[in-house]
Design a protein around this motif. Structure first.
Motif, PDB file in Angstrom:
ATOM      1  N   VAL A 129      41.744 -54.273 -11.720  1.00 35.95           N
ATOM      2  CA  VAL A 129      43.203 -54.349 -11.576  1.00 35.95           C
ATOM      3  C   VAL A 129      43.731 -52.917 -11.563  1.00 35.95           C
ATOM      4  CG1 VAL A 129      45.348 -55.261 -12.543  1.00 35.95           C
ATOM      5  CG2 VAL A 129      43.229 -56.526 -12.854  1.00 35.95           C
ATOM      6  N   ASN A 130      44.566 -52.613 -10.589  1.00 38.04           N
ATOM      7  CA  ASN A 130      45.070 -51.240 -10.447  1.00 38.04           C
ATOM      8  C   ASN A 130      46.042 -50.923 -11.589  1.00 38.04           C
ATOM      9  OD1 ASN A 130      46.172 -48.840  -9.694  1.00 38.04           O
ATOM     10  ND2 ASN A 130      46.542 -49.416  -7.566  1.00 38.04           N
ATOM     11  N   PRO A 131      45.736 -49.923 -12.423  1.00 41.02           N
ATOM     12  CA  PRO A 131      46.629 -49.599 -13.546  1.00 41.02           C
ATOM     13  C   PRO A 131      47.807 -48.723 -13.119  1.00 41.02           C
ATOM     14  CG  PRO A 131      44.735 -48.145 -13.596  1.00 41.02           C
ATOM     15  CD  PRO A 131      44.545 -49.052 -12.404  1.00 41.02           C
ATOM     16  N   TYR A 132      47.704 -48.091 -11.969  1.00 35.67           N
ATOM     17  CA  TYR A 132      48.731 -47.176 -11.445  1.00 35.67           C
ATOM     18  C   TYR A 132      49.022 -46.018 -12.386  1.00 35.67           C
ATOM     19  CZ  TYR A 132      49.778 -49.632  -7.174  1.00 35.67           C
ATOM     20  OH  TYR A 132      49.693 -50.159  -5.917  1.00 35.67           O
ATOM     21  N   TYR A 133      48.125 -45.715 -13.288  1.00 37.62           N
ATOM     22  CA  TYR A 133      48.242 -44.471 -14.065  1.00 37.62           C
ATOM     23  C   TYR A 133      46.850 -44.110 -14.557  1.00 37.62           C
ATOM     24  CZ  TYR A 133      47.728 -46.316 -18.850  1.00 37.62           C
ATOM     25  OH  TYR A 133      47.233 -46.837 -20.005  1.00 37.62           O
ATOM     26  N   ASP A 134      46.675 -42.865 -14.941  1.00 37.93           N
ATOM     27  CA  ASP A 134      45.358 -42.406 -15.369  1.00 37.93           C
ATOM     28  C   ASP A 134      45.030 -42.916 -16.755  1.00 37.93           C
ATOM     29  OD1 ASP A 134      44.156 -41.075 -13.349  1.00 37.93           O
ATOM     30  OD2 ASP A 134      45.193 -39.170 -13.738  1.00 37.93           O
ATOM     31  N   ILE A 135      43.999 -43.718 -16.897  1.00 37.64           N
ATOM     32  CA  ILE A 135      43.599 -44.170 -18.225  1.00 37.64           C
ATOM     33  C   ILE A 135      42.668 -43.096 -18.795  1.00 37.64           C
ATOM     34  CG2 ILE A 135      42.381 -45.963 -19.522  1.00 37.64           C
ATOM     35  CD1 ILE A 135      43.308 -47.942 -17.375  1.00 37.64           C
ATOM     36  N   PRO A 136      43.057 -42.485 -19.920  1.00 35.85           N
ATOM     37  CA  PRO A 136      42.280 -41.353 -20.424  1.00 35.85           C
ATOM     38  C   PRO A 136      40.800 -41.682 -20.584  1.00 35.85           C
ATOM     39  CG  PRO A 136      44.248 -41.699 -21.754  1.00 35.85           C
ATOM     40  CD  PRO A 136      44.178 -42.854 -20.805  1.00 35.85           C
ATOM     41  N   LYS A 137      39.967 -40.767 -20.171  1.00 31.89           N
ATOM     42  CA  LYS A 137      38.507 -40.800 -20.354  1.00 31.89           C
ATOM     43  C   LYS A 137      37.790 -41.930 -19.628  1.00 31.89           C
ATOM     44  CE  LYS A 137      38.657 -38.523 -24.784  1.00 31.89           C
ATOM     45  NZ  LYS A 137      38.757 -38.738 -26.180  1.00 31.89           N
ATOM     46  N   LEU A 138      38.515 -42.739 -18.864  1.00 25.73           N
ATOM     47  CA  LEU A 138      37.850 -43.892 -18.236  1.00 25.73           C
ATOM     48  C   LEU A 138      36.799 -43.462 -17.222  1.00 25.73           C
ATOM     49  CD1 LEU A 138      37.729 -46.967 -18.077  1.00 25.73           C
ATOM     50  CD2 LEU A 138      39.544 -46.913 -16.378  1.00 25.73           C
ATOM     51  N   TYR A 139      37.041 -42.330 -16.545  1.00 24.28           N
ATOM     52  CA  TYR A 139      36.108 -41.930 -15.481  1.00 24.28           C
ATOM     53  C   TYR A 139      35.446 -40.569 -15.735  1.00 24.28           C
ATOM     54  CZ  TYR A 139      38.737 -45.603 -13.135  1.00 24.28           C
ATOM     55  OH  TYR A 139      39.335 -46.793 -12.816  1.00 24.28           O
ATOM     56  N   GLY A 140      35.694 -39.998 -16.910  1.00 27.26           N
ATOM     57  CA  GLY A 140      35.210 -38.640 -17.191  1.00 27.26           C
ATOM     58  C   GLY A 140      33.693 -38.516 -17.234  1.00 27.26           C
ATOM     59  N   PRO A 141      33.200 -37.275 -17.397  1.00 29.28           N
ATOM     60  CA  PRO A 141      31.753 -37.027 -17.405  1.00 29.28           C
ATOM     61  C   PRO A 141      31.015 -37.837 -18.475  1.00 29.28           C
ATOM     62  CG  PRO A 141      33.005 -34.973 -17.518  1.00 29.28           C
ATOM     63  CD  PRO A 141      33.997 -36.063 -17.565  1.00 29.28           C
ATOM     64  N   ASP A 142      31.654 -38.056 -19.635  1.00 29.92           N
ATOM     65  CA  ASP A 142      30.976 -38.828 -20.693  1.00 29.92           C
ATOM     66  C   ASP A 142      30.765 -40.270 -20.251  1.00 29.92           C
ATOM     67  OD1 ASP A 142      30.941 -36.613 -22.187  1.00 29.92           O
ATOM     68  OD2 ASP A 142      32.639 -37.158 -23.485  1.00 29.92           O
ATOM     69  N   ALA A 143      31.790 -40.814 -19.569  1.00 30.63           N
ATOM     70  CA  ALA A 143      31.656 -42.202 -19.078  1.00 30.63           C
ATOM     71  C   ALA A 143      30.533 -42.262 -18.049  1.00 30.63           C
ATOM     72  CB  ALA A 143      32.977 -42.664 -18.471  1.00 30.63           C
ATOM     73  N   ILE A 144      30.468 -41.284 -17.163  1.00 31.00           N
ATOM     74  CA  ILE A 144      29.420 -41.262 -16.139  1.00 31.00           C
ATOM     75  C   ILE A 144      28.047 -41.274 -16.819  1.00 31.00           C
ATOM     76  CG2 ILE A 144      28.323 -39.839 -14.340  1.00 31.00           C
ATOM     77  CD1 ILE A 144      31.020 -39.103 -13.310  1.00 31.00           C
ATOM     78  N   LYS A 145      27.896 -40.424 -17.804  1.00 27.52           N
ATOM     79  CA  LYS A 145      26.605 -40.317 -18.508  1.00 27.52           C
ATOM     80  C   LYS A 145      26.236 -41.637 -19.172  1.00 27.52           C
ATOM     81  CE  LYS A 145      25.551 -35.760 -20.008  1.00 27.52           C
ATOM     82  NZ  LYS A 145      26.055 -34.750 -20.894  1.00 27.52           N
ATOM     83  N   SER A 146      27.253 -42.267 -19.802  1.00 28.02           N
ATOM     84  CA  SER A 146      26.936 -43.438 -20.617  1.00 28.02           C
ATOM     85  C   SER A 146      26.449 -44.635 -19.801  1.00 28.02           C
ATOM     86  CB  SER A 146      28.140 -43.820 -21.484  1.00 28.02           C
ATOM     87  OG  SER A 146      29.171 -44.272 -20.648  1.00 28.02           O
ATOM     88  N   TYR A 147      26.823 -44.711 -18.536  1.00 30.81           N
ATOM     89  CA  TYR A 147      26.424 -45.892 -17.753  1.00 30.81           C
ATOM     90  C   TYR A 147      25.055 -45.726 -17.084  1.00 30.81           C
ATOM     91  CZ  TYR A 147      30.683 -48.450 -18.552  1.00 30.81           C
ATOM     92  OH  TYR A 147      31.689 -49.160 -19.162  1.00 30.81           O
ATOM     93  N   GLN A 148      24.520 -44.519 -17.167  1.00 28.87           N
ATOM     94  CA  GLN A 148      23.259 -44.243 -16.459  1.00 28.87           C
ATOM     95  C   GLN A 148      22.109 -45.109 -16.981  1.00 28.87           C
ATOM     96  OE1 GLN A 148      22.435 -40.099 -16.327  1.00 28.87           O
ATOM     97  NE2 GLN A 148      20.511 -40.359 -15.252  1.00 28.87           N
ATOM     98  N   GLY A 149      21.523 -45.890 -16.081  1.00 26.45           N
ATOM     99  CA  GLY A 149      20.340 -46.694 -16.424  1.00 26.45           C
ATOM    100  C   GLY A 149      20.622 -47.920 -17.279  1.00 26.45           C
TER     101      GLY A 149
END
Ligand SMILES: Nc1ncnc2c1ncn2[C@@H]1O[C@H](COP(=O)(O)OP(=O)(O)OP(=O)(O)O)[C@@H](O)[C@H]1O
Length: 392
Positions: free
Chosen positions: A97-117
């Motif tokens: 669902v489009n939030p139309y605003y930036d949700i803090p940390k949702l897409y940051g480098p930590d999030a990227i790392k955490s989903y790996q594998g």
């Protein structure tokens, strides 16, 4: 449906509302809304659904709901959205669902790392989890994988596609400049294929099939974008509140004085292909000050710039030039590209008149000679050839 338990019944604006069944007819149910005691309405049996015991509880995967139906699915997504959980699964399908605003940390480098594998479902639903599953399936099954992104205009397809690309290139990139080139291709595509519409300031007016290529070590080694069905009519005509493709305004707002002179550019008011739609630039308070008054349309001067945190015509022009360099275009190729864009703008200013002959056809009005000359020069064509091809 169980006795004495609330149900979801149709609501004219909210989709569904909670109520109790007070009477069962042959093919309709009498419902009393929970928030309007004493008031009842009839609802077709097929549109009334059992509700979860706790309607404020939400689950990551709609398949975990006790009752999975249209109403409980929508309610689950709504409860989650209100808590900034914009992603929800239906098994291995992701609803965003489009939030139309930036949700803090949702897409940051930590999030990227955490989903790996991580297997789907291990962590909260996320577009990164879908990207990672596609990657792992490709690696294990050794078969190409596809992620289909669909939804109405403004739903967030473009943004989520970019998150997938960024995830794959960041996590499984080869560390070479190809990773950046894949990501940087987007601003360029958007400049030429996206436009402001009444529904979306950055609406993609074309379909795209993005390929990411991996080598035998499963690292990103390349990409390819096929595009389909660009809305060509937008070049000549836009409705009042809409704009032509971003590139035209970016060029008018961001070109250096020298480039502006070479391309004979001016304010959007001076081009027929721009002046019949919205002529305002996207600009923040600061960037608006940097755009010369002479480059702004009367409408822009009167009501100010268009505002969108993700769009800024002047700044985006500079970013686009950097992206062009990164994807390998040299200065001559870049200038050639801008010449074609400006050439198209000037083409729209040529005036025609009917010949009056019985065989039909038209001729170019005399006062358009200068514009024709400018078009021919920008497009690298012979002036007479261009005249013939436009009027024959
Ligand atoms: N995950 C997100 N977080 C924050 N803002 C978002 C997100 N997704 C979309 N947006 C906002 O919504 C706008 C519209 O999204 P987007 O352009 O991705 O829609 P779309 O589905 O591609 O629309 P169209 O079919 O018109 O191209 C974006 O420009 C951005 O402002």
């Amino acid at each position: 449906m169980e006795d004495e338990k609330p149900v979801w019944a149709p609501h004219p604006t909210d989709g569904f509302q909670l109520g109790m069944i007070v009477d069962i007819g042959a093919d309709a149910l009498t419902i009393e809304p929970l928030n309007q005691k004493g008031k009842t309405f009839l609802a077709p049996m097929s549109q009334v659904f059992p509700a979860e015991d706790d309607v404020n509880k939400h689950v990551d995967d709609n398949c975990s709901l006790m009752y999975l139906n249209e109403a409980t699915l929508l309610n689950n997504v709504r409860v989650r959205y209100n808590k900034d959980h914009i992603y929800t699964y239906v098994a291995n399908i992701l609803i965003a669902v489009n939030p139309y605003y930036d949700i803090p940390k949702l897409y940051g480098p930590d999030a990227i790392k955490s989903y790996q594998g991580k297997s789907l479902g291990t962590l909260p639903p996320h577009v990164y989890a879908i990207a990672d599953k596609a990657y792992r399936d490709m690696k294990v099954l050794k078969i190409s994988q596809s992620i289909i992104v669909s939804g109405e205009s403004g739903a967030g397809k473009t943004e989520n596609t970019k998150f997938v690309l960024r995830y794959l290139t960041t996590t499984y990139g080869s560390g070479q400049d190809i990773d950046e080139r894949i990501v940087e291709a987007n601003p360029l595509l958007e400049a030429f294929g996206n436009a402001k519409t009444v529904r979306n300031n950055n609406s993609s007016r074309f379909g795209k099939f993005v390929e990411i290529h991996f080598n035998d070590k499963n690292a990103v080694v390349g990409g390819f974008v096929s595009h389909y069905l660009l809305e060509k009519s937008r070049i000549c005509m836009q409705s009042n509140d809409e704009r032509n493709y971003h590139i035209f305004y970016r060029l008018c707002a961001g070109a250096s004085e020298e480039l502006k002179k070479t391309l004979h550019l001016n304010s959007p008011d001076n081009f027929r292909y721009l002046s019949r739609g919205c002529t305002r630039y996207f600009a923040s308070k600061d960037s608006d000050k940097q755009i010369l008054q002479s480059r702004k349309s009367a409408e822009h001067v009167k009501v100010g710039s268009l505002k969108d945190p993700l769009l800024d015509d002047q700044g985006d022009f500079n970013r686009m030039c950097v992206a062009m360099k990164k994807i390998g275009l040299n200065d001559t190729e870049k200038l050639d590209l801008f010449r074609v864009v400006a050439g198209v703008l000037h083409l729209g200013n040529i005036d025609f008149e009917e010949t009056g002959s019985s065989s039909g056809g038209c001729i170019m009005k005399n006062q358009s000679d200068q514009t024709l000359k400018c078009c021919a020069e920008l497009l690298g064509l012979d002036q007479d050839d261009l005249r013939v091809s436009l009027t024959k």
